[in-house]
Design a protein around this motif. Structure first.
Motif, short mmCIF file in Angstrom:
data_model
loop_
_atom_site.label_atom_id
_atom_site.label_comp_id
_atom_site.label_asym_id
_atom_site.label_seq_id
_atom_site.Cartn_x
_atom_site.Cartn_y
_atom_site.Cartn_z
N TYR A 47 0.88 -1.70 0.14
CA TYR A 47 -0.01 0.00 0.30
C TYR A 47 1.29 1.41 0.06
O TYR A 47 0.59 2.32 -0.83
N LEU A 48 1.91 1.02 0.82
CA LEU A 48 2.51 2.52 0.95
C LEU A 48 3.18 2.71 -0.92
O LEU A 48 3.74 3.48 -1.11
N VAL A 49 3.98 1.56 -1.04
CA VAL A 49 4.68 1.52 -2.16
C VAL A 49 3.58 2.63 -3.38
O VAL A 49 3.81 3.44 -4.53
N ILE A 50 2.81 1.54 -3.26
CA ILE A 50 1.09 2.37 -4.71
C ILE A 50 1.21 3.52 -4.19
O ILE A 50 1.14 4.78 -4.67
N GLU A 51 0.79 4.21 -2.63
CA GLU A 51 0.48 5.37 -2.75
C GLU A 51 1.26 6.31 -2.85
O GLU A 51 1.17 7.48 -3.82
N LEU A 52 3.04 5.77 -2.71
CA LEU A 52 4.14 6.29 -2.97
C LEU A 52 3.70 6.89 -4.71
O LEU A 52 4.97 8.27 -5.82
N LEU A 53 3.74 5.99 -5.27
CA LEU A 53 4.00 5.94 -6.99
C LEU A 53 2.83 6.61 -7.94
O LEU A 53 2.79 8.07 -8.33
N VAL A 54 1.71 6.67 -6.80
CA VAL A 54 0.34 7.93 -7.40
C VAL A 54 0.86 9.07 -6.32
O VAL A 54 0.61 10.14 -7.90
N LYS A 55 1.27 9.67 -5.66
CA LYS A 55 2.04 10.63 -5.74
C LYS A 55 2.80 11.66 -6.14
O LYS A 55 2.73 12.40 -6.92
N ASN A 56 3.44 10.42 -7.42
CA ASN A 56 4.89 10.63 -7.46
C ASN A 56 4.19 11.00 -9.36
O ASN A 56 4.33 12.06 -9.67
N CYS A 57 3.42 10.37 -9.99
CA CYS A 57 2.14 10.66 -11.07
C CYS A 57 1.65 11.44 -10.56
O CYS A 57 1.97 12.82 -11.70
N ILE A 58 1.29 11.85 -9.92
CA ILE A 58 -0.17 12.64 -9.18
C ILE A 58 1.34 14.43 -9.76
O ILE A 58 1.45 15.27 -10.38
N ALA A 59 2.42 14.64 -8.91
CA ALA A 59 3.26 15.93 -9.02
C ALA A 59 3.68 15.44 -9.94
O ALA A 59 4.23 16.65 -10.83
N ARG A 60 4.37 14.77 -11.18
CA ARG A 60 4.62 14.48 -12.77
C ARG A 60 3.25 15.09 -13.93
O ARG A 60 3.98 16.45 -14.37
#
Length: 69
Positions: A47-60
């Motif tokens: 869940y933490l990895v998915i959350e980080l990936l989503v945040k990274n996508c949003i930031a990009r």
């Protein structure tokens, strides 16, 4: 108590048989508890990895939008 081909055979007394059975049962319960804990840990990490990936996508996406404006 005698060992033969990796199997234990307890001949007597009954109290020793029962103690051995309880010891095996307890070890199996502890093994299942450890297995559940590891599964929960990996789920939480997932869940933490998915959350980080989503945040990274949003930031990009936000950065791309800022550059276009």
């Amino acid at each position: 108590m005698f060992g033969f081909n990796g199997k234990v055979q307890i001949l007597a007394p009954e109290s020793v048989k029962e103690q051995y059975r309880q010891m095996i049962e307890k070890a199996n319960e502890e093994k299942m508890h450890i297995r559940r804990s590891i599964q929960l840990l990996f789920s939480e990490i997932g869940y933490l990895v998915i959350e980080l990936l989503v945040k990274n996508c949003i930031a990009r996406t936000e950065q791309s939008t800022e550059l276009r404006v």
